[in-house]
Design a protein around this motif. Structure first.
Motif, PDB file in Angstrom:
ATOM      1  N   GLY A 111       0.715  -1.192   0.015  1.00  0.00           N
ATOM      2  CA  GLY A 111      -0.005   0.131   0.082  1.00  0.00           C
ATOM      3  C   GLY A 111       0.782   1.224  -0.047  1.00  0.00           C
ATOM      4  O   GLY A 111       0.420   2.067  -0.757  1.00  0.00           O
ATOM      5  N   TYR A 112       1.852   1.230   0.793  1.00  0.00           N
ATOM      6  CA  TYR A 112       2.524   2.482   0.884  1.00  0.00           C
ATOM      7  C   TYR A 112       3.437   3.194  -0.326  1.00  0.00           C
ATOM      8  O   TYR A 112       3.864   4.238  -0.155  1.00  0.00           O
ATOM      9  CB  TYR A 112       3.424   2.363   2.267  1.00  0.00           C
ATOM     10  N   ALA A 113       3.612   2.187  -1.267  1.00  0.00           N
ATOM     11  CA  ALA A 113       4.525   2.643  -2.316  1.00  0.00           C
ATOM     12  C   ALA A 113       3.365   3.716  -3.362  1.00  0.00           C
ATOM     13  O   ALA A 113       3.894   4.152  -4.141  1.00  0.00           O
ATOM     14  CB  ALA A 113       4.799   1.331  -3.352  1.00  0.00           C
ATOM     15  N   VAL A 126      -6.851  16.294  11.482  1.00  0.00           N
ATOM     16  CA  VAL A 126      -6.836  16.040  12.973  1.00  0.00           C
ATOM     17  C   VAL A 126      -5.227  15.536  13.100  1.00  0.00           C
ATOM     18  O   VAL A 126      -4.607  15.803  13.884  1.00  0.00           O
ATOM     19  CB  VAL A 126      -7.842  15.239  13.380  1.00  0.00           C
ATOM     20  N   ARG A 127      -5.258  14.453  12.541  1.00  0.00           N
ATOM     21  CA  ARG A 127      -3.824  13.586  12.387  1.00  0.00           C
ATOM     22  C   ARG A 127      -2.503  14.502  12.329  1.00  0.00           C
ATOM     23  O   ARG A 127      -1.805  15.047  13.123  1.00  0.00           O
ATOM     24  CB  ARG A 127      -3.878  12.401  11.542  1.00  0.00           C
ATOM     25  N   THR A 128      -2.664  15.114  11.004  1.00  0.00           N
ATOM     26  CA  THR A 128      -1.362  15.916  10.404  1.00  0.00           C
ATOM     27  C   THR A 128      -1.166  16.999  11.340  1.00  0.00           C
ATOM     28  O   THR A 128       0.034  17.260  11.521  1.00  0.00           O
ATOM     29  CB  THR A 128      -1.568  16.061   8.856  1.00  0.00           C
ATOM     30  N   MET A 148      10.749   7.998  11.452  1.00  0.00           N
ATOM     31  CA  MET A 148      10.646   6.573  11.093  1.00  0.00           C
ATOM     32  C   MET A 148       9.330   6.225  10.351  1.00  0.00           C
ATOM     33  O   MET A 148       8.281   6.527  10.875  1.00  0.00           O
ATOM     34  CB  MET A 148      10.551   5.623  12.252  1.00  0.00           C
ATOM     35  N   GLY A 149       9.422   6.014   8.895  1.00  0.00           N
ATOM     36  CA  GLY A 149       8.211   5.835   8.175  1.00  0.00           C
ATOM     37  C   GLY A 149       7.923   7.052   7.596  1.00  0.00           C
ATOM     38  O   GLY A 149       7.085   7.593   7.762  1.00  0.00           O
ATOM     39  N   ALA A 150       9.152   7.901   6.678  1.00  0.00           N
ATOM     40  CA  ALA A 150       8.586   8.923   6.389  1.00  0.00           C
ATOM     41  C   ALA A 150       7.472   9.314   5.268  1.00  0.00           C
ATOM     42  O   ALA A 150       6.871  10.404   5.031  1.00  0.00           O
ATOM     43  CB  ALA A 150       9.961   9.779   5.807  1.00  0.00           C
ATOM     44  N   ILE A 170      13.405   7.617   7.397  1.00  0.00           N
ATOM     45  CA  ILE A 170      13.734   6.392   7.052  1.00  0.00           C
ATOM     46  C   ILE A 170      12.406   5.844   6.287  1.00  0.00           C
ATOM     47  O   ILE A 170      11.214   5.940   7.024  1.00  0.00           O
ATOM     48  CB  ILE A 170      14.080   5.575   8.203  1.00  0.00           C
ATOM     49  N   GLU A 171      12.312   5.105   5.103  1.00  0.00           N
ATOM     50  CA  GLU A 171      11.298   4.828   4.498  1.00  0.00           C
ATOM     51  C   GLU A 171      11.535   3.455   3.717  1.00  0.00           C
ATOM     52  O   GLU A 171      12.635   3.555   2.975  1.00  0.00           O
ATOM     53  CB  GLU A 171      10.818   6.072   3.592  1.00  0.00           C
ATOM     54  N   CYS A 172      10.816   2.467   3.846  1.00  0.00           N
ATOM     55  CA  CYS A 172      11.171   1.243   3.026  1.00  0.00           C
ATOM     56  C   CYS A 172      10.511   1.146   1.829  1.00  0.00           C
ATOM     57  O   CYS A 172      11.009   0.152   0.903  1.00  0.00           O
ATOM     58  CB  CYS A 172      10.995  -0.034   4.025  1.00  0.00           C
ATOM     59  N   SER A 173       9.484   1.924   1.547  1.00  0.00           N
ATOM     60  CA  SER A 173       8.644   1.724   0.107  1.00  0.00           C
ATOM     61  C   SER A 173       9.284   2.604  -0.833  1.00  0.00           C
ATOM     62  O   SER A 173       9.915   3.681  -0.449  1.00  0.00           O
ATOM     63  CB  SER A 173       7.180   1.811   0.521  1.00  0.00           C
ATOM     64  N   GLY A 196      15.191   1.787   3.585  1.00  0.00           N
ATOM     65  CA  GLY A 196      15.551   0.435   4.441  1.00  0.00           C
ATOM     66  C   GLY A 196      14.270   0.217   5.312  1.00  0.00           C
ATOM     67  O   GLY A 196      13.386   1.010   5.712  1.00  0.00           O
ATOM     68  N   ASP A 197      14.561  -1.063   6.257  1.00  0.00           N
ATOM     69  CA  ASP A 197      13.534  -1.357   7.287  1.00  0.00           C
ATOM     70  C   ASP A 197      14.381  -0.748   8.585  1.00  0.00           C
ATOM     71  O   ASP A 197      15.258  -0.864   8.828  1.00  0.00           O
ATOM     72  CB  ASP A 197      13.619  -2.898   7.223  1.00  0.00           C
ATOM     73  N   ALA A 198      13.315   0.309   9.141  1.00  0.00           N
ATOM     74  CA  ALA A 198      14.023   0.790  10.266  1.00  0.00           C
ATOM     75  C   ALA A 198      14.524  -0.203  11.366  1.00  0.00           C
ATOM     76  O   ALA A 198      15.187   0.244  12.220  1.00  0.00           O
ATOM     77  CB  ALA A 198      12.932   1.862  10.916  1.00  0.00           C
ATOM     78  N   GLU A 199      13.861  -1.323  11.154  1.00  0.00           N
ATOM     79  CA  GLU A 199      14.019  -2.188  12.325  1.00  0.00           C
ATOM     80  C   GLU A 199      15.619  -2.579  12.329  1.00  0.00           C
ATOM     81  O   GLU A 199      16.065  -2.986  13.481  1.00  0.00           O
ATOM     82  CB  GLU A 199      13.310  -3.454  12.313  1.00  0.00           C
ATOM     83  N   SER A 212       7.452   9.098  15.026  1.00  0.00           N
ATOM     84  CA  SER A 212       6.919   8.150  13.832  1.00  0.00           C
ATOM     85  C   SER A 212       5.500   8.066  14.111  1.00  0.00           C
ATOM     86  O   SER A 212       4.887   7.804  14.947  1.00  0.00           O
ATOM     87  CB  SER A 212       7.619   6.803  14.350  1.00  0.00           C
ATOM     88  N   GLU A 213       5.012   8.073  12.703  1.00  0.00           N
ATOM     89  CA  GLU A 213       3.321   7.700  12.847  1.00  0.00           C
ATOM     90  C   GLU A 213       3.173   6.484  12.556  1.00  0.00           C
ATOM     91  O   GLU A 213       2.770   6.013  11.272  1.00  0.00           O
ATOM     92  CB  GLU A 213       2.640   8.728  11.751  1.00  0.00           C
ATOM     93  N   TRP A 214       3.405   5.477  13.636  1.00  0.00           N
ATOM     94  CA  TRP A 214       3.347   4.109  13.445  1.00  0.00           C
ATOM     95  C   TRP A 214       1.883   3.664  13.725  1.00  0.00           C
ATOM     96  O   TRP A 214       1.377   2.401  13.780  1.00  0.00           O
ATOM     97  CB  TRP A 214       4.248   3.329  14.168  1.00  0.00           C
TER      98      TRP A 214
HETATM   99  C1  LIG Z   1       1.615   5.561   8.464  1.00  0.00           C
HETATM  100  S1  LIG Z   1       2.618   5.882   7.052  1.00  0.00           S
HETATM  101  C2  LIG Z   1       3.268   7.465   7.757  1.00  0.00           C
HETATM  102  C3  LIG Z   1       3.817   8.201   6.659  1.00  0.00           C
HETATM  103  C4  LIG Z   1       4.079   9.687   7.216  1.00  0.00           C
HETATM  104  N1  LIG Z   1       5.138   9.812   8.087  1.00  0.00           N
HETATM  105  C5  LIG Z   1       3.079  10.422   7.399  1.00  0.00           C
HETATM  106  O1  LIG Z   1       2.848  10.759   8.447  1.00  0.00           O
HETATM  107  O2  LIG Z   1       2.232  10.936   6.541  1.00  0.00           O
HETATM  108  C6  LIG Z   1       3.947   4.934   7.786  1.00  0.00           C
HETATM  109  C7  LIG Z   1       4.991   4.935   6.621  1.00  0.00           C
HETATM  110  O3  LIG Z   1       6.218   4.058   7.192  1.00  0.00           O
HETATM  111  C8  LIG Z   1       6.754   3.258   6.308  1.00  0.00           C
HETATM  112  N2  LIG Z   1       7.206   2.039   7.004  1.00  0.00           N
HETATM  113  C9  LIG Z   1       6.504   1.178   7.567  1.00  0.00           C
HETATM  114  N3  LIG Z   1       7.415   0.178   8.249  1.00  0.00           N
HETATM  115  C10 LIG Z   1       8.552   0.656   7.924  1.00  0.00           C
HETATM  116  C11 LIG Z   1       9.813   0.058   8.149  1.00  0.00           C
HETATM  117  N4  LIG Z   1       9.803  -1.077   9.155  1.00  0.00           N
HETATM  118  N5  LIG Z   1      10.930   0.784   7.919  1.00  0.00           N
HETATM  119  C12 LIG Z   1      11.041   1.930   7.330  1.00  0.00           C
HETATM  120  N6  LIG Z   1       9.748   2.304   6.834  1.00  0.00           N
HETATM  121  C13 LIG Z   1       8.574   1.902   7.107  1.00  0.00           C
HETATM  122  C14 LIG Z   1       5.530   3.018   5.301  1.00  0.00           C
HETATM  123  O4  LIG Z   1       6.099   2.604   3.989  1.00  0.00           O
HETATM  124  C15 LIG Z   1       4.874   4.208   5.342  1.00  0.00           C
HETATM  125  O5  LIG Z   1       5.332   5.121   4.332  1.00  0.00           O
END
Ligand SMILES: C[S@@+](CC[C@H](N)C(=O)[O-])C[C@H]1O[C@@H](n2cnc3c(N)ncnc32)[C@H](O)[C@@H]1O
Length: 418
Positions: A111-113, A126-128, A148-150, A170-173, A196-199, A212-214
């Protein structure tokens, strides 16, 4: 499957293959074993050899090392290596194996691509706006901030606006490429994006702030928390700040009167009894806007996630609460939502009645119980590791309703996968 093809194979991309994070094995009623990752293309009938290979694909071994470690009696090393390449390629084509750098959550891979999900998140004001306010409250001039997850890069730009000296996203997609251009176009070329994968990504930075918006649906659904926690433990300076700082998980009993919800099955659609489909509702959750009138009592906080310290295992909890029902009717669902304290004084609500967010609320259908005002609901929430993916959770709810004289009105026990 056992006969290696005669033609030489091209060199394949997966040097150190790793299982898709959501990979699981299922068994079909006719006795076949199937490997799946939950996506439509991610299904492959598994032979013994495929399972042997998958078991060794944890990202630490090259294909040659996998071939050497296999318990097969192939006549030659070459035949064994060729067979491994064929099987790895089949698994790769179905998205069941990734290369070590691509080992990211399923949601991130797919999805995130696409721009659509980033549009949805940015449309959620509200979120942003809350994250922008949190960046203003938390970032001090000269700080190093890691996002994390830009995604689109929006939080990186908020951090830079708030005075950060260095910002790393950091962004993996694949959204990372257009996001790089967004940063340049908006005068934030100094923000560094790392793919890459932030993990596991090796980021030689110590951050004053990690944002991080996780947050997934009902907090847990995106499976990003373990990556956030691992990054925080590696890269946050002692005394550093995280956004969000704390997340409350809330539940409330409800009567679901939405005719498009699971109560649809209570009637006899088209004159037929669909009650077996109603039974299925007790395994799945629904994402909807729940009106406050549907609640039989106010929400209660069942758990608080302290994002400054908690690891994934700390999210696995068993918590109970008791409600006094404010009105009678039919208790046939539990409503779930979260409240995130992003920064001091910056709170983001996703409750029924609060301004809408894209998270809406979560509806857990439960077996109906007739209730009266003054009855007590005793409810236990159990959050445990999902059996097929340690990044995700399984949620179980057990409840019983007692009349004021202590007699049992009804009870339920259900288990949901997210
Ligand atoms: C919920 S979105 C938030 C995007 C942005 N920060 C925002 O607030 O609009 C999460 C993002 O984190 C990325 N992501 C998810 N898991 C990740 C990981 N393990 N490492 C790097 N990026 C990750 C996703 O691809 C996605 O673009």
């Amino acid at each position: 499957l056992n006969a290696p093809p005669r033609d030489p194979l091209p060199t394949l991309a997966l040097d150190r293959p790793v299982r898709h994070p959501s990979l699981y094995v299922s068994f079909s009623p006719d006795g076949r074993t199937v490997l799946e990752n939950g996506l439509p293309s991610g299904r492959l009938e598994a032979s013994r050899e495929l399972l042997d290979v998958v078991a060794l694909c944890d990202g630490s071994r090259t294909q040659a090392e996998i071939a050497a470690a296999l318990p097969w009696s192939e006549p030659s090393e070459e035949a064994r290596a060729t067979l491994v390449r064929v099987l790895v390629e089949r698994l790769r084509q179905h998205g069941l194996l990734l290369d070590e750098a691509g080992a990211a959550p399923a949601t991130a891979d797919y999805g995130y691509a696409r721009p659509e999900i980033h549009r949805t998140m940015l449309l959620d004001h509200v979120r942003t706006d809350a994250f922008r306010e949190a960046m203003r409250a938390v970032v001090r001039p000269g700080d190093t901030v890691v996002d994390m997850g830009a995604g689109s890069g929006v939080l990186c730009m908020f951090a830079a606006e708030a005075g950060a000296k260095e910002v790393h996203g950091i962004e993996c997609s694949a959204i990372i490429e257009p996001a790089r251009r967004v940063l340049e176009l908006n005068g934030h070329a100094a923000v560094q994006l790392h793919q890459g994968d932030a993990e596991t990504l090796d980021l030689p930075v110590q951050a004053d702030v990690i944002v991080s918006e996780w947050l997934g649906y009902f907090v847990y659904a995106d499976g990003m928390y373990p990556a956030f926690a691992a990054l925080r433990d590696r890269c946050l300076k002692p005394g550093g700040r995280v956004v969000p700082a704390e997340v409350d998980v809330l539940l409330a009993p409800m009567e679901d009167r939405d005719p498009r919800g699971h109560s649809y099955w209570y009637g006899r659609p088209y004159g037929f009894d669909f009650s077996p489909l109603l039974e299925q509702e007790y395994r799945f959750t629904q994402i909807r806007l729940v009106p406050t009138e549907a609640l039989l009592a106010p929400g209660q906080v069942l758990d608080t996630i302290d994002c400054r310290r908690a690891g994934m295992r700390d999210l696995h909890v068993t918590r109970s609460a008791r409600w006094r029902l404010e009105r009678g009717g039919q208790l046939d669902a539990v409503c779930g939502w979260f409240t995130a304290r992003l920064a001091p004084g910056v709170v983001m609500e996703t409750a029924p009645g609060a301004p809408d967010t894209h998270w809406q609320q979560h509806v857990f259908a439960v077996r109906p119980v007739r209730v009266e005002a003054g009855d007590a609901l005793e409810l236990t929430l159990r959050v445990s590791e999902a059996p097929y993916d340690s990044r995700l959770v399984r949620i179980a709810l057990e409840g019983r309703v007692l009349a004021p004289d202590g007699s049992l009105r009804g009870e339920f026990a259900h288990q949901y996968d997210q």
